[in-house]
Scaffold this active site. Structure first.
Site, PDB file in Angstrom:
ATOM      1  N   TYR A  89       2.277  -6.532  10.694  1.00 24.58           N
ATOM      2  CA  TYR A  89       2.471  -6.286   9.129  1.00 24.58           C
ATOM      3  C   TYR A  89       1.854  -6.889   8.131  1.00 24.58           C
ATOM      4  O   TYR A  89       1.327  -6.580   6.954  1.00 24.58           O
ATOM      5  CB  TYR A  89       3.931  -6.582   8.832  1.00 24.58           C
ATOM      6  CG  TYR A  89       4.986  -5.540   9.281  1.00 24.58           C
ATOM      7  CD1 TYR A  89       5.824  -5.576  10.643  1.00 24.58           C
ATOM      8  CD2 TYR A  89       5.218  -4.365   8.735  1.00 24.58           C
ATOM      9  CE1 TYR A  89       6.152  -4.592  11.043  1.00 24.58           C
ATOM     10  CE2 TYR A  89       5.951  -3.463   9.340  1.00 24.58           C
ATOM     11  CZ  TYR A  89       6.494  -3.600  10.560  1.00 24.58           C
ATOM     12  OH  TYR A  89       7.093  -2.437  11.333  1.00 24.58           O
TER      13      TYR A  89
ATOM     14  N   GLN B 278      10.990   7.135   3.699  1.00 23.99           N
ATOM     15  CA  GLN B 278      11.222   5.978   4.706  1.00 23.99           C
ATOM     16  C   GLN B 278       9.866   5.179   4.851  1.00 23.99           C
ATOM     17  O   GLN B 278       9.733   4.273   5.609  1.00 23.99           O
ATOM     18  CB  GLN B 278      10.998   7.048   6.033  1.00 23.99           C
ATOM     19  CG  GLN B 278      12.147   8.118   6.208  1.00 23.99           C
ATOM     20  CD  GLN B 278      11.753   9.215   7.250  1.00 23.99           C
ATOM     21  OE1 GLN B 278      11.895   8.958   8.291  1.00 23.99           O
ATOM     22  NE2 GLN B 278      11.596  10.493   6.565  1.00 23.99           N
ATOM     23  N   ASN B 279       9.003   5.436   3.744  1.00 23.23           N
ATOM     24  CA  ASN B 279       7.691   4.448   3.633  1.00 23.23           C
ATOM     25  C   ASN B 279       8.104   3.062   3.191  1.00 23.23           C
ATOM     26  O   ASN B 279       8.856   2.799   2.360  1.00 23.23           O
ATOM     27  CB  ASN B 279       6.653   4.992   2.671  1.00 23.23           C
ATOM     28  CG  ASN B 279       6.370   6.652   3.248  1.00 23.23           C
ATOM     29  OD1 ASN B 279       6.683   6.916   4.362  1.00 23.23           O
ATOM     30  ND2 ASN B 279       5.868   7.347   2.023  1.00 23.23           N
ATOM     31  N   VAL B 280       7.319   2.045   3.968  1.00 23.34           N
ATOM     32  CA  VAL B 280       7.413   0.730   3.350  1.00 23.34           C
ATOM     33  C   VAL B 280       6.271   0.602   2.494  1.00 23.34           C
ATOM     34  O   VAL B 280       6.202  -0.977   2.073  1.00 23.34           O
ATOM     35  CB  VAL B 280       7.365  -0.092   4.837  1.00 23.34           C
ATOM     36  CG1 VAL B 280       8.402   0.201   5.735  1.00 23.34           C
ATOM     37  CG2 VAL B 280       5.924   0.126   5.505  1.00 23.34           C
ATOM     38  N   ASP B 281       5.480   1.538   2.104  1.00 18.48           N
ATOM     39  CA  ASP B 281       4.564   1.128   1.160  1.00 18.48           C
ATOM     40  C   ASP B 281       5.188   1.085  -0.325  1.00 18.48           C
ATOM     41  O   ASP B 281       6.224   1.677  -0.341  1.00 18.48           O
ATOM     42  CB  ASP B 281       3.546   1.978   1.247  1.00 18.48           C
ATOM     43  CG  ASP B 281       3.763   3.470   0.698  1.00 18.48           C
ATOM     44  OD1 ASP B 281       3.390   4.202   1.635  1.00 18.48           O
ATOM     45  OD2 ASP B 281       4.287   3.789  -0.129  1.00 18.48           O
TER      46      ASP B 281
ATOM     47  N   HIS C 161      13.613   2.231   5.031  1.00 22.18           N
ATOM     48  CA  HIS C 161      13.024   1.577   6.281  1.00 22.18           C
ATOM     49  C   HIS C 161      12.621   0.229   5.847  1.00 22.18           C
ATOM     50  O   HIS C 161      12.055  -0.513   6.716  1.00 22.18           O
ATOM     51  CB  HIS C 161      12.162   2.420   6.995  1.00 22.18           C
ATOM     52  CG  HIS C 161      12.698   3.557   7.801  1.00 22.18           C
ATOM     53  ND1 HIS C 161      11.845   4.482   8.228  1.00 22.18           N
ATOM     54  CD2 HIS C 161      13.905   3.835   8.181  1.00 22.18           C
ATOM     55  CE1 HIS C 161      12.573   5.439   8.491  1.00 22.18           C
ATOM     56  NE2 HIS C 161      14.236   5.040   8.590  1.00 22.18           N
TER      57      HIS C 161
ATOM     58  N   GLY D  43       6.385  15.395   3.421  1.00 20.01           N
ATOM     59  CA  GLY D  43       5.532  14.405   4.369  1.00 20.01           C
ATOM     60  C   GLY D  43       6.338  13.698   5.408  1.00 20.01           C
ATOM     61  O   GLY D  43       5.828  12.345   5.525  1.00 20.01           O
ATOM     62  N   THR D  44       7.049  14.320   6.008  1.00 23.43           N
ATOM     63  CA  THR D  44       8.001  13.655   7.035  1.00 23.43           C
ATOM     64  C   THR D  44       8.017  14.581   8.153  1.00 23.43           C
ATOM     65  O   THR D  44       8.375  15.653   8.043  1.00 23.43           O
ATOM     66  CB  THR D  44       9.497  12.952   6.659  1.00 23.43           C
ATOM     67  OG1 THR D  44      10.064  12.531   8.008  1.00 23.43           O
ATOM     68  CG2 THR D  44      10.300  13.961   5.902  1.00 23.43           C
TER      69      THR D  44
HETATM   70  N1  APR Z   1       0.547  15.691   3.000  1.00 25.56           N
HETATM   71  C1  APR Z   1       1.764  16.080   3.210  1.00 25.56           C
HETATM   72  N2  APR Z   1       2.324  15.858   4.403  1.00 25.56           N
HETATM   73  C2  APR Z   1       1.352  15.505   5.303  1.00 25.56           C
HETATM   74  C3  APR Z   1       0.133  15.026   5.249  1.00 25.56           C
HETATM   75  C4  APR Z   1      -0.337  15.288   3.817  1.00 25.56           C
HETATM   76  N3  APR Z   1      -1.616  15.068   3.343  1.00 25.56           N
HETATM   77  N4  APR Z   1      -0.432  14.892   6.112  1.00 25.56           N
HETATM   78  C5  APR Z   1       0.473  14.590   7.162  1.00 25.56           C
HETATM   79  N5  APR Z   1       1.762  15.482   6.667  1.00 25.56           N
HETATM   80  C6  APR Z   1       2.993  15.265   7.447  1.00 25.56           C
HETATM   81  C7  APR Z   1       2.852  15.598   8.871  1.00 25.56           C
HETATM   82  O1  APR Z   1       2.551  17.008   9.264  1.00 25.56           O
HETATM   83  C8  APR Z   1       4.261  14.997   9.452  1.00 25.56           C
HETATM   84  O2  APR Z   1       5.104  15.998   9.193  1.00 25.56           O
HETATM   85  O3  APR Z   1       3.526  13.920   7.478  1.00 25.56           O
HETATM   86  C9  APR Z   1       4.463  13.823   8.494  1.00 25.56           C
HETATM   87  C10 APR Z   1       4.149  12.511   9.064  1.00 25.56           C
HETATM   88  O4  APR Z   1       4.986  12.367   9.965  1.00 25.56           O
HETATM   89  P1  APR Z   1       5.312  10.876  10.620  1.00 25.56           P
HETATM   90  O5  APR Z   1       3.953  10.430  10.969  1.00 25.56           O
HETATM   91  O6  APR Z   1       6.268  11.045  11.958  1.00 25.56           O
HETATM   92  O7  APR Z   1       5.775  10.048   9.604  1.00 25.56           O
HETATM   93  P2  APR Z   1       7.268   9.647   9.151  1.00 25.56           P
HETATM   94  O8  APR Z   1       8.159  11.327   9.314  1.00 25.56           O
HETATM   95  O9  APR Z   1       7.246   8.988   7.801  1.00 25.56           O
HETATM   96  O10 APR Z   1       7.907   8.722  10.035  1.00 25.56           O
HETATM   97  C11 APR Z   1       9.111   8.377  10.084  1.00 25.56           C
HETATM   98  O11 APR Z   1       8.936   6.772  11.762  1.00 25.56           O
HETATM   99  O12 APR Z   1       7.952   5.220  12.924  1.00 25.56           O
HETATM  100  C12 APR Z   1       8.926   5.379  11.861  1.00 25.56           C
HETATM  101  O13 APR Z   1       9.717   3.922  10.203  1.00 25.56           O
HETATM  102  C13 APR Z   1       8.659   4.763  10.545  1.00 25.56           C
HETATM  103  O14 APR Z   1       9.114   5.556   8.450  1.00 25.56           O
HETATM  104  C14 APR Z   1       8.683   5.940   9.539  1.00 25.56           C
HETATM  105  C15 APR Z   1       9.452   7.022  10.523  1.00 25.56           C
END
Ligand code: APR
Length: 233
Positions: free
Chosen positions: A54, A87-90, A105, A179-180
């Site tokens: 972190y 879900q972002n920590v930023d 999170h 973006g998740t």
């Molecule tokens: N714009 C929009 N979406 C995007 C982009 C972009 N430029 N680039 C990637 N993505 C999408 C991917 O297609 C994917 O669906 O963002 C998503 C990222 O997924 P993850 O990497 O799994 O991230 P997230 O869903 O936020 O993870 C959830 O997992 O590890 C834990 O606590 C952590 O909060 C996190 C949680």
């Protein structure tokens, strides 16, 4: 009366700011094992490794800025009541001007004592310290004498703000997901609390796994998808 929008974001909304996602190719979990650096077992097994992970996240955060998607989400507040549930920590939503952000999170810039953590004690602001982009090391203690730890919801820990998030989604007139990968519960199930007939917009360049008649998928990156979403409002 202004309509309410619940904006559920994940790492993808910060991708164009230069912060890595977790599960895309080359994502954070390709280089680090989340069970070692982001789980409660990992914390008790090797606090130093978690603190260093972190510390690195905070250093990276100090070098990036919000992108157009964060800014367009913040600007929605001109015409809507906007609840960002991330879900972002930023801290990029806040730095772009969003005024109501719920971090499911936790937050990378914050730390708290590792013990005496409970709903009241741990999450009351009196016990949470914002250290900005600073570092925390083994031996750095809280006023109550216990080791400082990241104010992050580790894998294996409860998500205390989930009830608040469910309430906000259930009251929304529009739900926007940006973006998740919707793979981590309970956050991934939040959209299901949207009311009958409430439109669910998803901005993501990848295929989405939700097959719900209320879903409109804008298959673009966040900065482009947000422009299309705003035009469609
Ligand atoms: N714009 C929009 N979406 C995007 C982009 C972009 N430029 N680039 C990637 N993505 C999408 C991917 O297609 C994917 O669906 O963002 C998503 C990222 O997924 P993850 O990497 O799994 O991230 P997230 O869903 O936020 O993870 C959830 O997992 O590890 C834990 O606590 C952590 O909060 C996190 C949680």
């Amino acid at each position: 009366m202004k309509k309410r929008i619940a904006v559920l974001t994940g790492a993808g909304v910060s991708a164009e700011s230069g912060l890595g996602t977790y599960r895309d190719n080359g994502g954070l979990w390709d280089s680090y094992d989340p069970m070692e650096v982001a789980s409660i077992e990992g914390w008790y097994r090797d606090r130093r490794k978690v603190l260093d992970f972190y510390n690195m996240q905070r250093r990276k955060l100090s070098e990036v800025r919000p992108n157009e998607a964060h800014r367009l989400i913040a600007e929605l507040e001109k015409d809507y009541i906007v609840d960002v549930i991330t879900q972002n920590v930023d801290n990029l939503h806040e730095r772009a001007g969003s005024t109501h952000v719920v971090h499911l999170h936790g937050e990378a810039t914050k730390v708290r004592p590792e013990n005496s953590f409970n709903e009241q004690d741990g999450y009351s602001e009196k016990n949470v310290f914002d250290i900005g982009y600073g570092e925390v090391h083994l031996g750095d203690k809280a006023p109550n004498g216990s080791q400082l730890r990241p104010h992050i919801v580790f894998f294996g820990e409860a998500v205390p703000k989930m009830e608040q998030a469910i309430e906000l989604v259930s009251r929304a007139d529009i739900v926007l997901i940006v973006g998740t990968s919707l793979q981590v519960y309970p956050a991934a199930g939040l959209y299901r609390y949207a009311g009958e007939g409430v439109p669910i917009w998803i901005i993501d360049p990848a295929e989405v796994q939700i097959h719900d008649p209320r879903v409109h998928h804008i298959r673009k990156v966040a900065t482009e998808g947000m422009k299309e979403f705003i035009k469609a409002l």
